[in-house]
Scaffold this motif. Structure first.
Motif, PDB file in Angstrom:
ATOM      1  N   ASP A  96      75.718  15.990  17.486  1.00  0.00           N
ATOM      2  CA  ASP A  96      75.616  15.143  16.293  1.00  0.00           C
ATOM      3  C   ASP A  96      74.414  14.207  16.320  1.00  0.00           C
ATOM      4  O   ASP A  96      74.073  13.618  15.299  1.00  0.00           O
ATOM      5  N   SER A  97      73.779  14.045  17.480  1.00  0.00           N
ATOM      6  CA  SER A  97      72.648  13.120  17.547  1.00  0.00           C
ATOM      7  C   SER A  97      71.496  13.644  16.697  1.00  0.00           C
ATOM      8  O   SER A  97      71.309  14.852  16.547  1.00  0.00           O
ATOM      9  N   GLU A  98      70.724  12.730  16.153  1.00  0.00           N
ATOM     10  CA  GLU A  98      69.592  13.106  15.291  1.00  0.00           C
ATOM     11  C   GLU A  98      68.600  14.006  16.023  1.00  0.00           C
ATOM     12  O   GLU A  98      68.104  14.996  15.478  1.00  0.00           O
TER      13      GLU A  98
ATOM     14  N   GLN B 135      69.674  17.847  16.349  1.00  0.00           N
ATOM     15  CA  GLN B 135      69.661  18.647  15.118  1.00  0.00           C
ATOM     16  C   GLN B 135      70.826  19.628  15.079  1.00  0.00           C
ATOM     17  O   GLN B 135      70.706  20.749  14.592  1.00  0.00           O
TER      18      GLN B 135
END
Length: 142
Positions: free
Chosen positions: A59-61, A64
């Motif tokens: 879920d981290s930016e 991706q």
């Protein structure tokens, strides 16, 4: 901005592993980093880091939405006893044996142990034998 201090080697600036189960990974890496005398750098919502290693959820930016594949990371150990302790701590904290402590044929004095972390990454601790370092690490303050 608060002054921060980091230590770096020469080749790798940082590596990101994207994992399925962040608490399981954090337990595993916290245990082996304690043995290796590497302090945890920090934690946040969906991530933690220590030195050059950044571990996050999908879920981290930066991730991706994609998990990383199987990687091999080798951590430096100051002596053979630390390699042995790394292997023991890893197995006690969710790791699986992938090659117990012992000499390897890579070069004379190469003493290592291999474990699989909770996501199947091949994690190694290695002591290269008698050697002298000019400094323990490169210190960067900003």
């Amino acid at each position: 901005m608060e002054t921060q201090e980091i230590h770096r080697g020469r080749l790798i600036d940082h590596i990101q592993l994207v994992v399925r189960d962040l608490p399981a990974s954090q337990k595993f890496y916290a245990a082996v980093f304690e043995v290796l005398a590497i302090p945890m750098g920090g934690t946040g919502e969906g991530y933690f880091w220590a030195d050059e290693l950044f571990v996050s959820t999908a879920d981290s930016e930066a991730a991706q939405g994609v998990l990383t594949g199987r990687h091999h990371l080798a951590f430096q150990a100051r002596d053979r006893a630390v390699v042995d302790a790394f292997h023991k701590a890893a197995l006690a904290n969710g790791g699986a044996d992938n090659g117990g402590p012992g000499e390897r044929a890579y070069h004379p004095g190469y003493y290592a142990a291999f474990v699989l972390d909770p996501d199947g990454n091949n994690i190694e601790a290695v002591h290269h034998g008698a050697a002298q370092r000019s400094v323990p690490s490169v210190k960067i303050t900003f």
